[in-house]
Enzyme design. Structure first.
Site, PDB file in Angstrom:
ATOM      1  N   HIS A 257      48.441  13.779  -1.277  1.00 51.62           N
ATOM      2  CA  HIS A 257      48.783  14.114  -2.668  1.00 51.62           C
ATOM      3  C   HIS A 257      49.711  13.061  -3.270  1.00 51.62           C
ATOM      4  O   HIS A 257      50.930  13.258  -3.338  1.00 51.62           O
ATOM      5  CB  HIS A 257      49.424  15.507  -2.730  1.00 51.62           C
ATOM      6  CG  HIS A 257      48.446  16.613  -2.603  1.00 51.62           C
ATOM      7  ND1 HIS A 257      47.768  17.152  -3.684  1.00 51.62           N
ATOM      8  CD2 HIS A 257      47.989  17.268  -1.510  1.00 51.62           C
ATOM      9  CE1 HIS A 257      46.958  18.107  -3.266  1.00 51.62           C
ATOM     10  NE2 HIS A 257      47.060  18.198  -1.952  1.00 51.62           N
TER      11      HIS A 257
ATOM     12  N   CYS B 235      42.592  15.400  -2.228  1.00 52.36           N
ATOM     13  CA  CYS B 235      42.539  16.539  -1.316  1.00 52.36           C
ATOM     14  C   CYS B 235      41.157  17.219  -1.405  1.00 52.36           C
ATOM     15  O   CYS B 235      40.190  16.665  -0.912  1.00 52.36           O
ATOM     16  CB  CYS B 235      43.688  17.504  -1.588  1.00 52.36           C
ATOM     17  SG  CYS B 235      43.987  18.689  -0.268  1.00 52.36           S
TER      18      CYS B 235
ATOM     19  N   GLU C  75      50.169  12.336  -6.297  1.00 50.13           N
ATOM     20  CA  GLU C  75      50.818  12.817  -7.522  1.00 50.13           C
ATOM     21  C   GLU C  75      52.143  13.512  -7.232  1.00 50.13           C
ATOM     22  O   GLU C  75      53.051  13.518  -8.070  1.00 50.13           O
ATOM     23  CB  GLU C  75      49.871  13.751  -8.295  1.00 50.13           C
ATOM     24  CG  GLU C  75      49.764  15.171  -7.797  1.00 50.13           C
ATOM     25  CD  GLU C  75      48.954  15.349  -6.528  1.00 50.13           C
ATOM     26  OE1 GLU C  75      48.890  16.494  -6.025  1.00 50.13           O
ATOM     27  OE2 GLU C  75      48.372  14.360  -6.034  1.00 50.13           O
TER      28      GLU C  75
END
Length: 234
Positions: free
Chosen positions: A215, A110, A217
């Site tokens: 994202h 990001c 994660e």
């Protein structure tokens, strides 16, 4: 020994126990969990613009998400909706420049992808809704947008993110950002959203330099982190 992966951190007001609204260097545990699950040891890096000596102890670097980049990094004045963290800008720019010089494996997520582009001579759109006409990349406070992207065949981004259910290089990703890459500088763009927003950049001349606008994660996409850790082992 497990490879050591440094993750840059936020500096934000936080509360814990009896301590209310204290400035804290922190990161969402999902980053740490993703690195740990990939077989590496995560080390959190608070902003520090004194030097980049910590890279000597690292096998890879993740530039994490967070607040907007300061437009001074690419020669512009801040717009009315730009909310930057100069301490992060300074510290992370120093680390990233040194990591690129030494071919340390780098993953930008990001904000981290945007810093990669700017560090390599690019610039940003300061407010994407003014460009694409919608808020789909950040629908609301604390709400991820989900949308399709197309990955460049044969790219590192495609290798680590997959070809999608139809095998056509199209996948769904989760995003939360209102800025975006306008110019990738010397990097190669290897993924795009349906509205043309840049979703991945990389440097094919380096062993592992990748930025993703989404994202992984948070979405449980382990292959991206496993690939970073594999690069850290070489």
């Amino acid at each position: 020994m497990r490879p050591i992966v440094g993750i840059t951190s936020y500096v934000e007001p936080a509360s814990w126990g009896v301590w209310i609204d204290q400035d804290a260097a922190l990161i969402r545990k999902s980053y740490v969990d993703a690195v740990t699950a990939a077989g590496a040891r995560a080390v959190i890096l608070p902003p520090d613009d004194t030097d980049a000596d910590v890279l000597r102890a690292l096998d890879a670097l993740i530039i994490a998400g967070g607040a907007d980049l300061g437009p001074d990094l690419y020669g512009e004045e801040p717009g009315p909706l730009t909310d930057s963290r100069p301490d992060r800008d300074r510290g992370e720019s120093l680390l990233l420049q040194a990591a690129l010089r030494t071919d340390l494996p780098v993953l930008g997520i990001c904000r981290g992808m945007q810093l990669l582009a700017v560090t390599c001579g690019g610039r940003l759109h300061q407010h994407l809704p003014d460009v694409v006409g919608s808020d789909k990349h950040r629908p609301g406070p604390g709400v991820y947008g989900w949308h399709g992207i197309t990955l460049e065949p044969g790219s590192l981004a495609a290798e680590v993110a997959g070809d999608g259910p139809e095998g056509d290089g199209r996948i769904e990703v989760n995003t939360y950002h209102h800025q975006g890459v306008a110019d990738p500088g010397s990097l190669t763009v290897t993924a795009w959203a349906d509205d043309g927003v840049v979703e991945a950049v990389e440097d094919p001349t380096k062993p592992f330099v990748l930025g993703v606008q989404w994202h992984p994660e948070e979405a449980g996409e382990r292959r991206i982190f496993e690939s970073l850790v594999d690069a850290a082992r070489t």
